[in-house]
Design a protein around this motif. Structure first.
Motif, PDB file in Angstrom:
ATOM      1  N   ARG A  75       0.820  -1.210   0.000  1.00  0.00           N
ATOM      2  CA  ARG A  75       0.000   0.000   0.000  1.00  0.00           C
ATOM      3  C   ARG A  75       0.859   1.267   0.000  1.00  0.00           C
ATOM      4  NH1 ARG A  75      -4.508   0.055   4.330  1.00  0.00           N
ATOM      5  NH2 ARG A  75      -5.383   1.446   2.738  1.00  0.00           N
ATOM      6  N   GLU A 175      -5.675   2.572  -5.043  1.00  0.00           N
ATOM      7  CA  GLU A 175      -4.396   2.912  -4.395  1.00  0.00           C
ATOM      8  C   GLU A 175      -3.225   2.696  -5.348  1.00  0.00           C
ATOM      9  OE1 GLU A 175      -4.996   2.480   0.413  1.00  0.00           O
ATOM     10  OE2 GLU A 175      -3.971   0.843  -0.644  1.00  0.00           O
ATOM     11  N   ARG A 181      -3.193   6.879  -0.196  1.00  0.00           N
ATOM     12  CA  ARG A 181      -3.578   5.933   0.849  1.00  0.00           C
ATOM     13  C   ARG A 181      -5.036   6.158   1.226  1.00  0.00           C
ATOM     14  NH1 ARG A 181      -0.571   2.005   4.081  1.00  0.00           N
ATOM     15  NH2 ARG A 181      -1.897   1.508   5.878  1.00  0.00           N
TER      16      ARG A 181
END
Length: 480
Positions: A75, A175, A181
């Motif tokens: 991420r 993402e 984020r």
């Protein structure tokens, strides 16, 4: 484009007028605005501890479904204190929605929005991603228990992620594409949308000609009118009977419709009628599914800091796009504009040259900066070229000339103490530069010495004109 918002009351009575400018309305239910950004709009009422029971009921309405961390993969880092909420409109045909089509079509989405809420919760930017966008989709694991086949990495339409991998795969896709984020998600279905419109007593729209669209269950006369239930849903879903028949046209219509909802939900007619307000909030909270992290505590924190939000503080934009030359009917994102927009949102930085806010501000405006340009290279005419480029960016160039010494090795911004605050703005537009103070000089003017290491200016920042955004004060009637 699309969006929506609502709000809530802190448990304890507070003096909301303390520290507020005169005339600013009290906004005690603001947390529902942010958590239901997908469901619609900022609303508020006055009240105190007597509303705690209603608050608890509304909190209990929201359904929570967790996302498996393994679905999200690697991420992006969280680099600002802003709140980013992924919003999807579900077209599930299950349950109360079965009349809209076959259940075996699964759960799809024609609406994908990323709502960016500033750290102070005083403005929001809602970015719509066109359903027909051709993008690089990531791998997502199958979910047999949910009937989801999963997704292989490939170039495809952006809404495939929701169809084959669910909300977790959509999370991962957005993402990976944006580098932003995501903190929370909110999902709304057909029935919930209709309930919210009905709870407001309908929403006003303007249509240029009569519409008879059986596929969208839409039958409207020409002109200004109030739509509810099926007509409202048909209006925001219709694609081929309105506008140019494109997904982009539908996004723009949805955005205008949500703007109308926002204005009505924030109007005195709603705020002064506790029963009507509660019906709207009840419908909105029943229509939303979120992650467990979007808790009552989070909503209370939002409520305490979003007191002064107005419709004009809620902005809608669409990811910069163009029609595909290789696949007719599909959309491609325009670069570097899309990438710059995502970077601004990820870092919570103001969009230059516009009043669209993504968050913090601070640099001195280019229009207030005077620059003297000196060419320290052997490239004839470079000083004039650089001066022209700077003026296009909004700077004031007062002089162009050459340095006494050539070649000058390093591109340098020279400044006196009075001009130090202007240096970051200019440096932010240059690919390579250093700064050097000059003593015993009193001026705010900067001197840009072009050195042998000159690499040019950075790509121009994305502007409001490029994004063609609107705020929530606009709607389909005011646009005519």
């Amino acid at each position: 484009m699309n969006g929506g918002l609502v709000d809530v009351r802190p448990d304890q009575p507070v003096d909301e007028s303390a520290g507020k400018p005169p005339g600013r309305a009290k906004r005690p239910w603001m947390a529902w605005l942010w958590c239901l950004v997908a469901a619609v709009t900022g609303v508020s009422v006055a009240g105190g501890a007597t509303l705690v029971g209603a608050y608890s009921k509304l909190s209990g309405n929201i359904k929570h479904v967790d996302i498996d961390a393994k679905d999200l993969g690697t991420r992006p880092a969280k680099v600002s204190k802003a709140l980013n909420i992924l919003i999807v409109g579900s077209d599930t045909r299950a349950g109360a929605n079965v009349k809209y089509g076959h259940r075996d079509l699964g759960e799809r989405t024609d609406t994908i929005i990323l709502a960016h809420v500033s750290p102070n919760h005083d403005n929001a930017l809602l970015i719509s991603f066109p359903r027909d966008s051709l993008v690089q989709l990531p791998t997502c694991p199958p979910k047999p228990k949910n009937g989801l086949a999963g997704q292989r990495a490939h170039v495809g339409m952006i809404n495939e992620s929701f169809n084959f991998g669910g909300i977790g795969c959509t999370y991962r896709t957005i993402e990976s594409l944006t580098g932003i984020r995501i903190d929370h998600y909110a999902k709304v279905d057909f029935t919930g949308f209709k309930s919210m419109v009905n709870a407001l007593g309908g929403v006003d729209i303007c249509v240029p000609k009569a519409i008879d669209d059986k596929k969208a269950m839409l039958h409207l006369a020409a002109g200004k009118q109030t739509v509810k239930g099926e007509q409202a849903l048909g209006y925001v879903r219709a694609r081929y009977s309105l506008g140019d028949g494109s997904d982009i046209g539908r996004i723009q219509r949805q955005q205008m419709f949500i703007a109308s909802m926002i204005k009505k939900a924030m109007s005195g007619a709603t705020l002064s009628d506790p029963a009507k307000l509660f019906r709207f909030l009840d419908a909105a909270t029943k229509s939303v599914t979120t992650d467990p992290g979007l808790t009552v505590g989070v909503m209370k924190d939002l409520a305490s800091s979003a007191q002064g939000l107005a419709a004009g503080d809620i902005r809608f934009v669409t990811t910069p796009w163009r029609y595909s030359l290789t696949q007719p009917g599909r959309v491609e994102w325009v670069q570097p504009q899309a990438k710059r927009l995502f970077q601004l949102v990820a870092t919570d930085t103001k969009i230059q040259g516009s009043h669209i806010k993504t968050g913090r501000q601070g640099k001195v405006s280019k229009s207030k900066i005077e620059i003297s340009v000196q060419n320290g290279t052997t490239r004839g005419g470079l000083g004039t070229q650089v001066a022209a480029a700077l003026e296009q960016r909004g700077y004031t160039v007062v002089k162009v000339g050459d340095t006494k010494r050539k070649p000058y090795p390093k591109t340098t911004i020279m400044y006196a103490a009075d001009g130090q605050s202007r240096v970051p703005t200019l440096a932010g537009d240059l690919l390579v530069s250093r700064s050097a103070p000059v003593k015993n000089v009193t001026t705010t003017r900067l001197v840009l010495v072009i050195g042998s290491d000159w690499k040019g200016l950075k790509a121009a920042p994305v502007s409001e004109e490029e994004l063609k955004g609107i705020d929530a004060t606009q709607d389909s009637c005011s646009a005519e």
